[in-house]
Design a protein around this motif. Sequence first.
Motif, PDB file in Angstrom:
ATOM      1  N   TYR A  29       0.825  -1.208   0.000  1.00 20.01           N
ATOM      2  CA  TYR A  29       0.000   0.000   0.000  1.00 20.01           C
ATOM      3  C   TYR A  29       0.865   1.266   0.000  1.00 20.01           C
ATOM      4  N   LEU A  30       2.084   1.141  -0.465  1.00 22.39           N
ATOM      5  CA  LEU A  30       3.043   2.244  -0.377  1.00 22.39           C
ATOM      6  C   LEU A  30       2.960   3.128  -1.613  1.00 22.39           C
ATOM      7  N   ALA A  31       2.820   4.419  -1.418  1.00 22.26           N
ATOM      8  CA  ALA A  31       2.728   5.366  -2.524  1.00 22.26           C
ATOM      9  C   ALA A  31       4.062   5.473  -3.264  1.00 22.26           C
ATOM     10  N   PRO A  32       4.035   5.736  -4.567  1.00 24.19           N
ATOM     11  CA  PRO A  32       5.289   5.808  -5.339  1.00 24.19           C
ATOM     12  C   PRO A  32       6.284   6.816  -4.789  1.00 24.19           C
ATOM     13  N   GLU A  33       5.806   7.966  -4.333  1.00 22.72           N
ATOM     14  CA  GLU A  33       6.741   8.976  -3.830  1.00 22.72           C
ATOM     15  C   GLU A  33       7.469   8.486  -2.583  1.00 22.72           C
ATOM     16  N   ARG A  34       6.827   7.638  -1.803  1.00 19.97           N
ATOM     17  CA  ARG A  34       7.489   7.101  -0.625  1.00 19.97           C
ATOM     18  C   ARG A  34       8.530   6.065  -1.023  1.00 19.97           C
ATOM     19  N   ALA A  35       8.246   5.322  -2.103  1.00 21.87           N
ATOM     20  CA  ALA A  35       9.234   4.360  -2.596  1.00 21.87           C
ATOM     21  C   ALA A  35      10.472   5.074  -3.112  1.00 21.87           C
TER      22      ALA A  35
ATOM     23  N   ASP B 228      -1.523   9.011   1.784  1.00 19.57           N
ATOM     24  CA  ASP B 228      -2.627   8.299   2.433  1.00 19.57           C
ATOM     25  C   ASP B 228      -3.733   7.980   1.434  1.00 19.57           C
ATOM     26  N   VAL B 229      -4.003   8.915   0.510  1.00 23.25           N
ATOM     27  CA  VAL B 229      -5.047   8.692  -0.486  1.00 23.25           C
ATOM     28  C   VAL B 229      -4.670   7.522  -1.389  1.00 23.25           C
ATOM     29  N   TYR B 230      -3.398   7.452  -1.780  1.00 23.30           N
ATOM     30  CA  TYR B 230      -2.940   6.340  -2.617  1.00 23.30           C
ATOM     31  C   TYR B 230      -3.112   5.017  -1.876  1.00 23.30           C
ATOM     32  N   ALA B 231      -2.691   4.990  -0.616  1.00 26.82           N
ATOM     33  CA  ALA B 231      -2.831   3.759   0.167  1.00 26.82           C
ATOM     34  C   ALA B 231      -4.292   3.349   0.293  1.00 26.82           C
ATOM     35  N   LEU B 232      -5.172   4.329   0.489  1.00 23.24           N
ATOM     36  CA  LEU B 232      -6.599   4.025   0.552  1.00 23.24           C
ATOM     37  C   LEU B 232      -7.077   3.440  -0.778  1.00 23.24           C
ATOM     38  N   GLY B 233      -6.579   3.983  -1.896  1.00 24.54           N
ATOM     39  CA  GLY B 233      -6.935   3.428  -3.195  1.00 24.54           C
ATOM     40  C   GLY B 233      -6.514   1.978  -3.327  1.00 24.54           C
ATOM     41  N   CYS B 234      -5.339   1.637  -2.815  1.00 22.68           N
ATOM     42  CA  CYS B 234      -4.887   0.237  -2.837  1.00 22.68           C
ATOM     43  C   CYS B 234      -5.818  -0.654  -2.016  1.00 22.68           C
ATOM     44  N   VAL B 235      -6.244  -0.152  -0.870  1.00 22.79           N
ATOM     45  CA  VAL B 235      -7.147  -0.937  -0.012  1.00 22.79           C
ATOM     46  C   VAL B 235      -8.486  -1.145  -0.705  1.00 22.79           C
ATOM     47  N   LEU B 236      -9.028  -0.095  -1.301  1.00 19.24           N
ATOM     48  CA  LEU B 236     -10.319  -0.216  -1.980  1.00 19.24           C
ATOM     49  C   LEU B 236     -10.229  -1.197  -3.146  1.00 19.24           C
ATOM     50  N   TYR B 237      -9.129  -1.139  -3.872  1.00 18.12           N
ATOM     51  CA  TYR B 237      -8.915  -2.072  -4.983  1.00 18.12           C
ATOM     52  C   TYR B 237      -8.946  -3.511  -4.464  1.00 18.12           C
TER      53      TYR B 237
END
Length: 400
Positions: free
Chosen positions: A173-179, A189-198
């Motif tokens: 659930y890690l956002a690209p910018e954090r990688a 956080d929004v990106y991680a939420l998108g991963c969870v919803l997916y």
Amino acid sequence: MLTAGRYRLQDVIGRGAMGEVWRGVDEMLGRPVAVKLMLPQDSDPTAVSRFRLEAQTAGRLHHPHVVGVLDFGEYEGRLFLVMELVEGDSLARVLAHGGPLPAERVARIAAEAAAGLAAAHRQGIVHRDIKPANLLLDADGTLKIGDFGIARFLDDPGAALTATGQIVGTSLYLAPERALGRPAGPASDVYALGCVLYQLLTGRPPFQADSPLAVLHQHLDAVPVPPRQLGLGLPPAFENYLLGLLAKQPEDRPTAEEVADWFGRGAWHGAPEPLPQQLPGQDAAPSGPPVVDTQWRTTVHRAAPRRPRKPSLSPSRLVAVAGGAALFVLALLAGMAWFAPDEGAARDPQAEPSVSASVSPEAAPSPGAPAAVTSSAQPAGVPAGGGGEEEQEEEDEGDE
């Protein structure tokens, strides 16, 4: 076991890298609570400060979709954090036991989780560890976000890769910018939420690989498979918006507040929206029922306002204007001929030239075009094809 003279611990309901969570009772107030006890962290000198940070950050939040903090302290050399008890399962357990969820339920989870995140972001707090295990459902299905301030991932992904037991779950659930080693922001956080919803919709996270490092590369470079290609019956609006949450660039994602509003008002159903108002210079729409745009309007960001177009003539208007100009010229010439002095009255009637109509070979008419009329006799002093200047002017006006 009694902690701090008032919290009676009953059984362990959760365990993480930093602490274990107990179901308990606040004997002073007679209410159920969850008590998180910090585990010994001899190998992590930052553990104490991180545990305190969780208490301070979550303690500042008072929102129906955030697990509330009730107390914080130290007892017998161990830090403890008292929170409201959420009588339900985490989304991780829901996925493990029930599999994917229907779109209606996922949309509700999305709206509530995003509302909790928006409240945190307004306080300058970034969760940094949104994942199914940290999203809890109470007895009536209401979602609450837990574990604020616990950074499962350090800001340096290279160092985090050596943290056994932390990267495997969080990397999904890690956002690209954090990688890329950049600090986490609200868009992370929004990106991680998108991963969870997916994952809630399809039963699998958007990116999977044999190693955490390979997953990080996918977050950076790979495009998630649209859920409908996996056989999921999902409204196109829902799918497009979900893929927008997984945009590689943080600025291309909506804010948590926008996500909460979009899902909360049911836009995920994909109802068509009206076309924008008419711009200056455009022809008015014909009378009748309002025209609607049947395209799915799921763009995340607002489009830049368009500059009004300069007024322009349509082909039908151009023909009308040209025809009107020609009629005006013809009327003007007719008027001049009508009111001009009658020079022929002073001539001998027998000398009046005769005029006959004939088709000029050089001006053979095209099909449907009027024939050109030429004069076989002209008055003295007028060249053949007399009135040429006026007729040419007339033709030029018609060409225009």
